[in-house]
Design a protein around this motif. Sequence first.
Motif, PDB file in Angstrom:
ATOM      1  N   UNK A   1       0.843  -1.201   0.000  1.00  0.00           N
ATOM      2  CA  UNK A   1       0.000   0.000   0.000  1.00  0.00           C
ATOM      3  C   UNK A   1       0.876   1.247   0.000  1.00  0.00           C
ATOM      4  N   UNK A   2       1.915   1.228   0.829  1.00  0.00           N
ATOM      5  CA  UNK A   2       2.829   2.368   0.890  1.00  0.00           C
ATOM      6  C   UNK A   2       3.452   2.641  -0.474  1.00  0.00           C
ATOM      7  N   UNK A   3       3.959   1.609  -1.122  1.00  0.00           N
ATOM      8  CA  UNK A   3       4.618   1.777  -2.417  1.00  0.00           C
ATOM      9  C   UNK A   3       3.643   2.260  -3.476  1.00  0.00           C
TER      10      UNK A   3
ATOM     11  N   UNK B   1       4.049   5.871  -5.350  1.00  0.00           N
ATOM     12  CA  UNK B   1       4.244   5.959  -6.799  1.00  0.00           C
ATOM     13  C   UNK B   1       3.120   6.706  -7.496  1.00  0.00           C
ATOM     14  N   UNK B   2       1.913   6.667  -6.932  1.00  0.00           N
ATOM     15  CA  UNK B   2       0.788   7.379  -7.543  1.00  0.00           C
ATOM     16  C   UNK B   2       0.682   8.818  -7.040  1.00  0.00           C
ATOM     17  N   UNK B   3       1.623   9.240  -6.201  1.00  0.00           N
ATOM     18  CA  UNK B   3       1.687  10.605  -5.670  1.00  0.00           C
ATOM     19  C   UNK B   3       0.457  10.960  -4.836  1.00  0.00           C
TER      20      UNK B   3
ATOM     21  N   UNK C   1      -2.948  11.727   1.476  1.00  0.00           N
ATOM     22  CA  UNK C   1      -3.584  10.713   2.321  1.00  0.00           C
ATOM     23  C   UNK C   1      -3.135  10.859   3.772  1.00  0.00           C
ATOM     24  N   UNK C   2      -1.834  11.042   3.984  1.00  0.00           N
ATOM     25  CA  UNK C   2      -1.315  11.196   5.338  1.00  0.00           C
ATOM     26  C   UNK C   2      -1.822  12.477   5.994  1.00  0.00           C
ATOM     27  N   UNK C   3      -1.946  13.546   5.233  1.00  0.00           N
ATOM     28  CA  UNK C   3      -2.484  14.799   5.774  1.00  0.00           C
ATOM     29  C   UNK C   3      -3.944  14.614   6.194  1.00  0.00           C
TER      30      UNK C   3
END
Length: 122
Positions: A50-52, A56-58, A63-65
């Motif tokens: 999921x992280x990768x 890669x999709x920027x 999402x983190x914000x």
Amino acid sequence: MEKSAFKQIGGTYYQQGDYFLPNFSVPESAPVGIWGVRHLCYLKKHRQAIYTAMLLSDKLNSYLAEIDQQAQVMFSQLVKQIADHEKITEHLKESNQLEWVRKMNNVQNRAVEIVNTNLIYT
């Protein structure tokens, strides 16, 4: 003369002295707070795919914000609700500050655990 891959996707260059440098711009990103950083560490360690994919999709930073904002709202509401339920008031703060601090620290620690369990580490 064949176009470079950068020009083929619409990239442009500017001249700096004798050199042509590509015009790059960094997209504006929302700030990520402590909750977002905690979730980022969780994704890196336990959800690598999921992280990768998000990286890669920027979409990772936005999402983190968003997670950070949700967690902050959840934390604030939990602290208020638990403090109200346990009748931790301003009167207690005025009369016995140490007791108030002890109780509020306990409330905040429980709220952190709830947010971590329900939002950050899932």
